[in-house]
Enzyme design. Sequence first.
Site, PDB file in Angstrom:
ATOM      1  N   ASP A  53      31.675  53.671  40.967  1.00 47.60           N
ATOM      2  CA  ASP A  53      30.891  52.632  40.311  1.00 47.60           C
ATOM      3  C   ASP A  53      29.852  52.086  41.287  1.00 47.60           C
ATOM      4  O   ASP A  53      30.028  52.125  42.505  1.00 47.60           O
ATOM      5  CB  ASP A  53      31.778  51.517  39.764  1.00 47.60           C
ATOM      6  N   GLU A  78      35.293  49.115  42.043  1.00 50.10           N
ATOM      7  CA  GLU A  78      35.285  48.503  43.376  1.00 50.10           C
ATOM      8  C   GLU A  78      34.219  47.432  43.479  1.00 50.10           C
ATOM      9  O   GLU A  78      34.426  46.403  44.123  1.00 50.10           O
ATOM     10  CB  GLU A  78      35.060  49.575  44.446  1.00 50.10           C
TER      11      GLU A  78
END
Length: 381
Positions: A72, A136
Amino acid sequence: MSNSDAIQLTADLIRCPSVTPEEGGALVLLEAMLSSGGFSCTRVDRGDVANLFARWGAKGHARSFGFNGHTDVVPVGDAAAWTANPFGAEIRDGIMFGRGATDMKSGVAAFAAAAVDFVQNTPPDGAVILTITGDEEGDAVDGTTALLEYMKTEGEQMSVCLVGEPTCPNELGDMMKIGRRGSMTAWLTFSGVQGHSAYPHRAKNPLPTMARLMDRLASFELDTGTEHFDASTLAVVTMDTGNSATNVIPAECRATVNIRFNDAHSGASLTRWLQKMAEETALESGIDIAMDIKVSGESFITPPGALSDLVAASVTAETGRVPELSTTGGTSDARFVQAHCPVVEFGLVGKTMHKVDENVPVEQINQLKTIYTRILRDYFA
């Protein structure tokens, strides 16, 4: 002989628009690549977050090396300010541009490619495990934590783990992380009594109390540092009233502080300190002070030893640089992994992460893959 292309994989991952919490095709791509390389893959999605667990070798093997990372990325920001398509993976003069180029699709590509080549070319006596999350950069509630909970339930175990976050400030190889500071945020609300500014005795102004407490907190020396950590810090990040009137004393105001703390403290001990300081200031002023606290992660340290020596030796062999063992910077998912097994972090230079025109020199992607390959080889030797 396998020769997985880490540069092409980085480009393919950048072209996946995986802005948190969107999967964007990144984990689908990695699952296909790893499965074709002999890894057993399981999606461990939770909530809106996509996660991938991949293992080569026997389940529950006594000797296993793990990699952790995320696909991400943070939002693009002002797309018009970019000189390249943020999801185009354009290469100019040997530099690849795109969101996630540094943080950390290149790191994931490098360790995934290294892992596939390693197990196919020199099958080790042990297991290689990859845990890759899509959460994250967000709240990090349903990402690596979900993967670790899955591993515990399934009897999966990493003996050691390397997180591939960008760790180097200037040159590839100049720094690795053996720990991280803890992080916590406190939101404070100060409540008084609204009134006319010409008659302050008829009101109870919360603003001086807020200013007084913020000054006390910001001026307090939490510590002077510990063996492996710099001094803890407290930053006042906002003070707000929302009051646009010059003749009104507001009834309420708010402030927020963020603390980055070393191993001299815990989230609990700092929570008690904040509460004590707030209670004392409230008692002095007669202003009510309410507080909400979130501890994002505790400080941790993997003491210098076998794992850090292994990684440092591989870095030096491939770059000629001896990495500094550091605990600086913000938080990472290593804060979760450290409860599972010893963990260190090593990755690329982080100068452009989260910036407009985020980029990575393509030669460094291959360098990083070579470093990760050497680490695997020497770990299982």
